[in-house]
Design a protein around this motif. Sequence first.
Motif, mmCIF file in Angstrom:
data_model
loop_
_atom_site.group_PDB
_atom_site.id
_atom_site.type_symbol
_atom_site.label_atom_id
_atom_site.label_comp_id
_atom_site.label_asym_id
_atom_site.label_seq_id
_atom_site.Cartn_x
_atom_site.Cartn_y
_atom_site.Cartn_z
ATOM 1 N N VAL A 1 58.557 -52.520 -31.667
ATOM 2 C CA VAL A 1 57.620 -52.347 -32.776
ATOM 3 C C VAL A 1 58.010 -51.130 -33.598
ATOM 4 N N ARG A 2 57.459 -51.040 -34.783
ATOM 5 C CA ARG A 2 57.608 -49.864 -35.625
ATOM 6 C C ARG A 2 56.271 -49.576 -36.290
ATOM 7 N N GLY A 3 56.174 -48.434 -36.973
ATOM 8 C CA GLY A 3 54.911 -48.051 -37.582
ATOM 9 C C GLY A 3 54.982 -47.972 -39.091
ATOM 10 N N GLU A 4 53.887 -48.360 -39.743
ATOM 11 C CA GLU A 4 53.755 -48.210 -41.189
ATOM 12 C C GLU A 4 52.418 -47.566 -41.508
ATOM 13 N N ALA A 5 52.440 -46.580 -42.406
ATOM 14 C CA ALA A 5 51.217 -45.932 -42.845
ATOM 15 C C ALA A 5 50.338 -46.938 -43.571
ATOM 16 N N ILE A 6 49.020 -46.794 -43.364
ATOM 17 C CA ILE A 6 48.090 -47.781 -43.904
ATOM 18 C C ILE A 6 46.739 -47.123 -44.136
ATOM 19 N N SER A 7 45.970 -47.650 -45.072
ATOM 20 C CA SER A 7 44.584 -47.233 -45.240
ATOM 21 C C SER A 7 43.750 -47.864 -44.126
ATOM 22 N N ASP B 1 53.051 -32.120 -33.697
ATOM 23 C CA ASP B 1 52.863 -33.470 -33.182
ATOM 24 C C ASP B 1 51.954 -34.241 -34.128
ATOM 25 N N ALA B 2 52.519 -34.723 -35.230
ATOM 26 C CA ALA B 2 51.721 -35.445 -36.218
ATOM 27 C C ALA B 2 51.087 -36.693 -35.621
ATOM 28 N N GLU B 3 51.777 -37.334 -34.684
ATOM 29 C CA GLU B 3 51.240 -38.556 -34.085
ATOM 30 C C GLU B 3 49.977 -38.273 -33.279
ATOM 31 N N GLN C 1 63.149 -40.676 -30.326
ATOM 32 C CA GLN C 1 63.095 -39.944 -31.589
ATOM 33 C C GLN C 1 64.069 -40.509 -32.613
ATOM 34 N N VAL C 2 65.278 -40.836 -32.172
ATOM 35 C CA VAL C 2 66.293 -41.342 -33.091
ATOM 36 C C VAL C 2 65.839 -42.653 -33.732
ATOM 37 N N VAL C 3 65.265 -43.543 -32.930
ATOM 38 C CA VAL C 3 64.810 -44.816 -33.481
ATOM 39 C C VAL C 3 63.662 -44.589 -34.461
ATOM 40 N N GLY C 4 62.734 -43.696 -34.102
ATOM 41 C CA GLY C 4 61.617 -43.407 -35.001
ATOM 42 C C GLY C 4 62.063 -42.824 -36.330
ATOM 43 N N PHE C 5 63.110 -41.999 -36.314
ATOM 44 C CA PHE C 5 63.674 -41.475 -37.557
ATOM 45 C C PHE C 5 64.267 -42.611 -38.387
ATOM 46 N N THR C 6 64.995 -43.495 -37.717
ATOM 47 C CA THR C 6 65.784 -44.512 -38.402
ATOM 48 C C THR C 6 64.934 -45.612 -39.002
ATOM 49 N N ASP C 7 63.935 -46.097 -38.263
ATOM 50 C CA ASP C 7 63.172 -47.255 -38.738
ATOM 51 C C ASP C 7 61.962 -46.875 -39.598
ATOM 52 N N GLY C 8 61.795 -45.587 -39.868
ATOM 53 C CA GLY C 8 60.729 -45.145 -40.756
ATOM 54 C C GLY C 8 59.418 -44.814 -40.079
ATOM 55 N N THR C 9 59.320 -45.032 -38.770
ATOM 56 C CA THR C 9 58.065 -44.736 -38.083
ATOM 57 C C THR C 9 57.692 -43.264 -38.243
ATOM 58 N N LYS C 10 58.667 -42.376 -38.096
ATOM 59 C CA LYS C 10 58.385 -40.942 -38.172
ATOM 60 C C LYS C 10 57.856 -40.544 -39.550
ATOM 61 N N VAL C 11 58.495 -40.980 -40.617
ATOM 62 C CA VAL C 11 58.054 -40.576 -41.943
ATOM 63 C C VAL C 11 56.666 -41.145 -42.242
ATOM 64 N N ASN C 12 56.373 -42.326 -41.724
ATOM 65 C CA ASN C 12 55.047 -42.910 -41.925
ATOM 66 C C ASN C 12 53.975 -42.116 -41.188
ATOM 67 N N ILE C 13 54.285 -41.670 -39.973
ATOM 68 C CA ILE C 13 53.347 -40.839 -39.215
ATOM 69 C C ILE C 13 53.116 -39.512 -39.938
ATOM 70 N N ALA D 1 51.507 -26.999 -37.011
ATOM 71 C CA ALA D 1 52.288 -25.827 -37.387
ATOM 72 C C ALA D 1 53.179 -26.096 -38.592
ATOM 73 N N GLU D 2 53.588 -25.019 -39.230
ATOM 74 C CA GLU D 2 54.713 -25.115 -40.163
ATOM 75 C C GLU D 2 55.965 -25.462 -39.352
ATOM 76 N N GLY D 3 56.941 -26.017 -40.039
ATOM 77 C CA GLY D 3 58.196 -26.325 -39.376
ATOM 78 C C GLY D 3 58.570 -27.782 -39.443
ATOM 79 N N ASP D 4 57.570 -28.667 -39.340
ATOM 80 C CA ASP D 4 57.821 -30.079 -39.576
ATOM 81 C C ASP D 4 57.217 -30.420 -40.938
ATOM 82 N N GLN D 5 57.482 -31.620 -41.425
ATOM 83 C CA GLN D 5 57.144 -31.931 -42.814
ATOM 84 C C GLN D 5 55.656 -31.778 -43.159
ATOM 85 N N PRO D 6 54.722 -32.274 -42.341
ATOM 86 C CA PRO D 6 53.306 -32.129 -42.739
ATOM 87 C C PRO D 6 52.860 -30.669 -42.847
#
Length: 384
Positions: free
Chosen positions: A327-333, A93-95, A167-179, A113-118
């Motif tokens: 809304v969607r999410g973008e990684a930020i400092s 749960d990266a979020e 989950q599908v929307v988060g994958f598609t709009d980039g929110t997941k990869v940013n998280i 855990a191992e298994g997801d990208q982070p």
Amino acid sequence: MRLDKCAKIGIIGTGFVGGGLKRTIDVLSDMETSCVLTRRKPDDFPGETVYTNSVQELIDKSDLIVECNGDPVYATEIICQVLDAGIPVVTMDAELHITSGSYLSTLGLITEAEGDQPGTLAAMKRNLVSMGFEPLVYGNLKGFLNLNPTVEEMKYWSRVQGISLEQVVGFTDGTKVNIEQALAANGLGAIIAKQGMFGLESDDIIKDSKKLALKAKEIGEPISDYLLQSPQIKRKFPAGVFVTAEYDRGQAPALKYLKLGEGPYYTLIRNYHLVHLEIPATIRQMIKHQDVLLDNSSNPTASVCVIAKKVLKPGTVIRRADRNFQVRGEAISIKDAPNHVPIGLVKDIIIKHKIEPGQILEFDDVDVPESRAYDAWRYTLDLI
């Protein structure tokens, strides 16, 4: 406790990851699912006795608890109780981590855990650094990006892929990869170099990962980023991650012989991640060695801000279940936008005045309900 006897594993969540983990544990000899915390009725799982609505029962029956619920506000409350009881926690749960993780790590043992990208990137870093590599880029691979998909498209893909609409929307709009990449930045000592990351369009992972390495060298710090598959190429990117690193120049001939190329930057790709199938490996490491693979660190620099997809009128309530169509999410400092609302707190928030498409939501713009997760975020800001 050592895994020379059957470890009792509790699970928080009954979705794709939680359900898949339970089925995985069912075929293993060194652990068993002792209890599953659900917000549904336990009667919804006929023939099963492990499902409960009681946090205390979950704690009482577990040697270790895996959190994969996906709702940081809910999960933070539960994990505070679990850690206060001295039970170690493994998450997928990266979020959760980028919302509450720095605070939760002060309460007890918690790791992604191992298994997801982070987690996969963390395992790669550990292995590569042990060999003498110096990582420059912790990279994700993304096959497509649509910042504002339609409801009809997303309902179709939700049915086809068998995962939730959220989950599908988060994958598609980039929110997941940013998280994911915000957590990788915080936990692996990298930075988010620009809002939303560079996300270079790529037709060659090796070539284009080195472009990211050059950016990291110019900045002077490792970066967390991703490559976006070019629509022109026919061969799809693997569902994996990569690390681009430097190595002692004296080893260049050997690395060339070992098929890593000319250097000075070397890209190593892990072309799969198996989600819940890999969690037991992290469970074993946590139980045997109290080994924290990845957390949000005590000095986080990255978060994920909330960006409006459409006009949001005063009084609009954004609930978690439908947030991704608004809304969607973008990684930020964090230092670049200290008043931003982190994506993990978007649950029953109320818009106070008109928000335009593309605008970053700040705390002045919304009413955010009080919660342990909100308290944890305030703690995180105090670390900056």
